[in-house]
Design a protein around this motif. Structure first.
Motif, PDB file in Angstrom:
ATOM      1  N   ILE A  87      19.137  -1.267  68.715  1.00 21.38           N
ATOM      2  CA  ILE A  87      18.977  -1.428  67.273  1.00 21.38           C
ATOM      3  C   ILE A  87      19.121  -2.917  67.007  1.00 21.38           C
ATOM      4  O   ILE A  87      20.168  -3.510  67.299  1.00 21.38           O
ATOM      5  CB  ILE A  87      20.058  -0.652  66.488  1.00 21.38           C
ATOM      6  N   LYS A 108       9.008  -3.964  63.389  1.00 22.17           N
ATOM      7  CA  LYS A 108       9.611  -2.756  62.820  1.00 22.17           C
ATOM      8  C   LYS A 108       8.509  -1.756  62.453  1.00 22.17           C
ATOM      9  O   LYS A 108       8.608  -0.559  62.767  1.00 22.17           O
ATOM     10  CB  LYS A 108      10.425  -3.135  61.578  1.00 22.17           C
ATOM     11  N   ASP A 113      13.282  -0.589  66.265  1.00 20.76           N
ATOM     12  CA  ASP A 113      14.338  -0.248  65.301  1.00 20.76           C
ATOM     13  C   ASP A 113      14.987  -1.548  64.825  1.00 20.76           C
ATOM     14  O   ASP A 113      15.990  -2.010  65.370  1.00 20.76           O
ATOM     15  CB  ASP A 113      15.366   0.675  65.957  1.00 20.76           C
TER      16      ASP A 113
END
Lengths: 371, 72
Positions: A87, A108, A113
């Motif tokens: 992430i 994105k 992510d």
């Protein structure tokens, strides 16, 4: 609000403008650099340049941390964002900065992510809540922002969090100022110093400017009267044959800085041998990396980061704008191919970038308004 | 604070806020701007604060105390 309303008083502004006009010699040109994007923003928001005589020129400096991130560093971030299980978190400021082929926002949209956070601690909270994923925080900013990253890393270490790391791209303000002072392109007469960087580092780091280069520095607040008063203080130093660091922003900036913040920075970071700045090239000891004590939290040690180097687009003249060699409207693509909506260069993406400040406040050329 | 049309990371964007409560999650202080925007703020870099104190905040960290009158 105290310390705001009285620093936006129009009558006092006009009085300062008259004092400034009286302080300069008619036959002399004065070139003053405001180091920070925050000052650039204030100058155009409040029309401060229209209150100055024609022979006082304001030059915009390299103090926008978004603007100075090179394209290759954005590409490195995108590569990390595409690592399985990652992430990737960053401030919203970074999402739209163009890399060589795309931005983090594009990555994105393409499935990576990538999440916007308002602080490094927000990124750490994501790591706590998603223990099966690895959270990378793309840390950018000058000495004002670096303590926030340092406190978060100290917290992560104390908690023994293993799925959190930082891609450290924090930069320091003094080395690029030295580079600018050494630049043959630019002849500067004084500096409006960075008020909130100085809140952290104090006034001492700027003393080399008068000591080694004979130029005055006035650490300044961000309200219009702060900036006008700082310009007047600089001009009075010049005309008085003086060069020293003065603190116009005493209501906030302590002479010695914030010692707790400096301790946290010293524990968590070390200086990088060199770092690439957009438009300025590689500058020695101008950025921070994580210290060995925090090696486990260093994204660049935990992942293989490509270390991409990309030349800026030929049409883009952000480098010259960041060095103050040209004004934003002198760039070939300013306001045409490069706008805040479709930016080619970083100086147009960031609201603090000089190009965005000119564009947003309608300064397509330096046309003075008689006040 | 978060909706301000400026970059968080600009080395010189810092926002005056008033402390509303201390001792929250992670030891953070609940703070509010004059316009009513709220944020949880790390106050580890300044002397202990109590409700009513004014602080200068950058990236959710208080970097300096302000005189109480600085935030209405």
């Amino acid at each position: 609000m105290k310390y705001v309303d009285e620093y936006r008083d129009a009558e006092l502004g006009r009085a300062l403008s008259i004092e400034i006009a009286a302080a300069v010699q008619p036959g002399r040109h004065y070139k003053i650099m405001e180091v920070c994007g925050g000052h650039t923003h204030a100058i155009y928001k409040y029309g401060i340049d229209d209150l100055l005589p024609d022979n006082v020129e304001l030059v915009h400096g390299p103090g926008c941390p978004v603007c100075v991130i090179p394209m290759g560093r954005v590409d490195d971030g995108i590569a990390l964002a595409r690592e399985p299980g990652v992430i990737f978190t960053c401030f919203g400021d970074m999402l739209r900065i163009p890399g060589s082929t795309e931005s983090l926002q594009d990555a994105k949209a393409g499935g990576a992510d990538v999440r916007m956070v308002y602080s490094p601690l927000d990124a750490l909270r994501i790591a706590r809540s998603e223990p099966d994923r690895h959270v990378v925080f793309f840390a950018i900013g000058f000495e004002t922002t670096a303590p926030s990253t340092a406190l978060t890393l100290k917290r992560a270490k104390a908690e023994g969090i293993e799925n959190f790391s930082v891609m450290c791209s924090h930069v320091t303000i003094v080395p690029p100022l030295k580079a600018l002072l050494e630049s043959p392109d630019l002849r500067l007469d004084g500096f409006v110093g960075p008020g909130h960087v100085a809140t952290i580092v104090g006034a001492r780091p700027f003393e080399f400017i008068p000591a080694d280069y004979g130029k005055p520095v006035v650490i300044s607040g961000f309200e219009p009267l702060d900036v006008l008063q700082s310009i007047l203080m600089i001009l009075r130093q010049i005309e008085g044959g003086e060069a020293r660091v003065e603190n116009q922003y005493k209501r906030v900036v302590p002479q010695e800085g914030n010692l707790r913040a400096l301790e946290a920075l010293a524990e968590v970071f070390v200086l990088r041998p060199h770092f690439e700045w957009r438009g300025l090239g590689f500058i020695s000891q101008s950025a921070l990396a994580l210290s060995d004590a925090y090696a486990d939290f260093d994204s660049e040690r935990r992942f293989v980061v490509p270390g991409v180097r990309v030349a800026d687009p030929k049409a883009c003249q952000c480098g010259e704008v960041l060095k103050g060699v040209i004004k934003p409207w002198e760039c070939k693509v300013f306001g045409t191919a490069c706008t805040p909506e479709h930016a080619i260069g970083t100086c147009m993406v960031s609201p603090e970038g000089a190009c965005a400040a000119y564009y947003n406040y309608g300064r397509f050329a330096r046309e003075k308004v008689v006040v | 604070m978060t909706d301000a049309p400026v970059c968080i990371t600009c080395g010189d964007v810092a926002v005056p806020m008033r402390v509303v409560a201390t001792g929250g999650e992670d030891g953070l202080a609940d703070c509010v701007t004059e316009d009513g925007d709220a944020a949880e703020v790390d106050v580890a870099l300044i002397d202990a604060v109590t409700a009513g104190d004014a602080v200068l905040v950058h990236a959710c960290v208080a970097i300096q105390r302000l005189e109480t009158e600085a935030v209405a």
